[in-house]
Design an enzyme around this catalytic site. Structure first.
Site, PDB file in Angstrom:
ATOM      1  N   ARG A  54      43.509  15.134  58.431  1.00 59.05           N
ATOM      2  CA  ARG A  54      43.967  16.293  59.218  1.00 59.05           C
ATOM      3  C   ARG A  54      42.815  17.226  59.609  1.00 59.05           C
ATOM      4  O   ARG A  54      42.963  18.448  59.626  1.00 59.05           O
ATOM      5  CB  ARG A  54      45.042  17.080  58.450  1.00 59.05           C
ATOM      6  CG  ARG A  54      46.262  16.260  58.077  1.00 59.05           C
ATOM      7  CD  ARG A  54      47.015  15.746  59.296  1.00 59.05           C
ATOM      8  NE  ARG A  54      48.165  14.940  58.904  1.00 59.05           N
ATOM      9  CZ  ARG A  54      48.174  13.613  58.817  1.00 59.05           C
ATOM     10  NH1 ARG A  54      47.068  12.921  59.096  1.00 59.05           N
ATOM     11  NH2 ARG A  54      49.260  12.964  58.470  1.00 59.05           N
TER      12      ARG A  54
ATOM     13  N   SER B 220      55.284  19.812  59.176  1.00 60.05           N
ATOM     14  CA  SER B 220      54.788  19.751  57.798  1.00 60.05           C
ATOM     15  C   SER B 220      53.910  20.958  57.499  1.00 60.05           C
ATOM     16  O   SER B 220      52.935  21.216  58.207  1.00 60.05           O
ATOM     17  CB  SER B 220      53.996  18.467  57.576  1.00 60.05           C
ATOM     18  OG  SER B 220      54.832  17.338  57.691  1.00 60.05           O
TER      19      SER B 220
ATOM     20  N   GLU C  88      48.637  22.915  56.158  1.00 60.32           N
ATOM     21  CA  GLU C  88      48.453  22.023  57.298  1.00 60.32           C
ATOM     22  C   GLU C  88      48.741  22.771  58.595  1.00 60.32           C
ATOM     23  O   GLU C  88      48.071  22.579  59.597  1.00 60.32           O
ATOM     24  CB  GLU C  88      49.362  20.799  57.187  1.00 60.32           C
ATOM     25  CG  GLU C  88      49.187  19.810  58.325  1.00 60.32           C
ATOM     26  CD  GLU C  88      49.906  18.498  58.079  1.00 60.32           C
ATOM     27  OE1 GLU C  88      50.437  17.946  59.056  1.00 60.32           O
ATOM     28  OE2 GLU C  88      49.929  18.022  56.936  1.00 60.32           O
TER      29      GLU C  88
END
Length: 293
Positions: A165, A214, A284
């Site tokens: 990520r 998320s 995130e």
């Protein structure tokens, strides 16, 4: 501000443009007419003015004090996708659904996972988005960006420093295109996999609520949702924000939450997980802008 051919709006509310439907305004919102317009605008813009790209707003908390500088939103002209053999050439404004559908139509397999990413090419290339066992780093050939100074550059995937990520794309660099490579596949099988992914998302995630996707990254070898659940946070609330009962790694704006409520809830969840599970969760979801006094 420079005078572009595209649309430039002062004090533009961003809440309608993000999934949480909360947060403040951009000092300026710029929707460029085309690549040349974007380059010229950034070249003429004072280098001290911050620039931020906005895609579908699916993985973002815009704080209540608004976003300083210029927010760039790429429109339909940046949303085109075409096939070149086993490679898709995708505009930075194309959605994951559009890219995976174009791959299916061209008989290109291996990109079905993009059906499960609720964002645009610009966003998921920047953050190495992933779902259902694959991530952008597995498929990206190269990316074309406009730098903060207004220059066009193409960089190979290997130059992006990809990790979980994360990429090394700098603040102010705008992704305008990317090339993604798959392999030949059967159109019916590709569609079946896309349908499976869509059904799995529908069954497990609160897609029909005001959410941001998320919330926390999965720690190595662990699942963020499981840590949050085991810490007793499912259903936890701060103001109008709530931890989803359906998927504990999703925060939702259930009762007219402010961005401050959503962010405070995320920090409260992190504190609970650290205390109960001994794990420090990393955000995130991106959090941008000014905190409102």
């Amino acid at each position: 501000m420079p005078t572009p051919r595209g649309k430039l709006t002062a004090a533009a509310p961003l809440a309608p443009l993000v999934w949480f439907k909360a947060g403040g305004a951009a000092d300026w919102l710029f929707e460029p007419a085309d690549v040349e317009d974007l380059c010229a605008f950034l070249a003429a813009l004072d280098p001290a003015v911050p620039v931020m790209a906005l895609g579908l707003g699916s993985n973002l908390i815009v704080r209540d004090g608004g976003v300083p500088g210029v927010v760039v939103r790429l429109g339909k002209v940046f949303g085109k996708v075409r096939a070149e053999g086993e490679t898709l050439v995708c505009g930075g404004g194309a959605s994951g659904i559009a890219v995976s559908s174009a791959a299916r139509d061209a008989g290109i397999a291996g990109l079905e996972f993009l059906r499960g990413i609720p964002g645009t090419v610009g966003g998921f290339v920047r953050m190495n988005g992933g779902a259902y066992g694959r991530e952008v780093a597995d498929a990206l050939v190269d990316v074309t960006i406009v730098t903060r100074a207004g220059f066009i550059e193409t960089r190979p995937a290997a130059a992006l420093g990809y990790s979980y990520r994360h990429s090394n794309l700098a603040d102010g660099e705008i992704v305008i295109a990317a090339r993604l490579k798959g392999q030949p596949g059967d159109k019916a099988a590709i569609q079946a996999e896309m349908d499976r992914i869509a059904a799995a998302r529908e069954a497990s995630q609160p897609l029909r609520t005001r959410t941001g996707g998320s919330t926390f990254k999965n720690p190595p070898g662990l699942k963020a949702w499981e840590l949050v659940h085991n810490a007793g946070c499912r259903g936890l609330r701060v103001g109008g924000a709530e931890v989803s009962e359906k998927h504990s790694n999703f925060l939702i704006n259930s009762h007219g939450a402010r961005a401050a409520d959503i962010e405070a809830l995320g920090e409260l969840v992190r504190a609970h997980v650290l205390r109960e599970q001994g794990v420090s969760l990393e955000w995130e979801i991106q959090r941008v802008g000014r905190v409102k006094p």
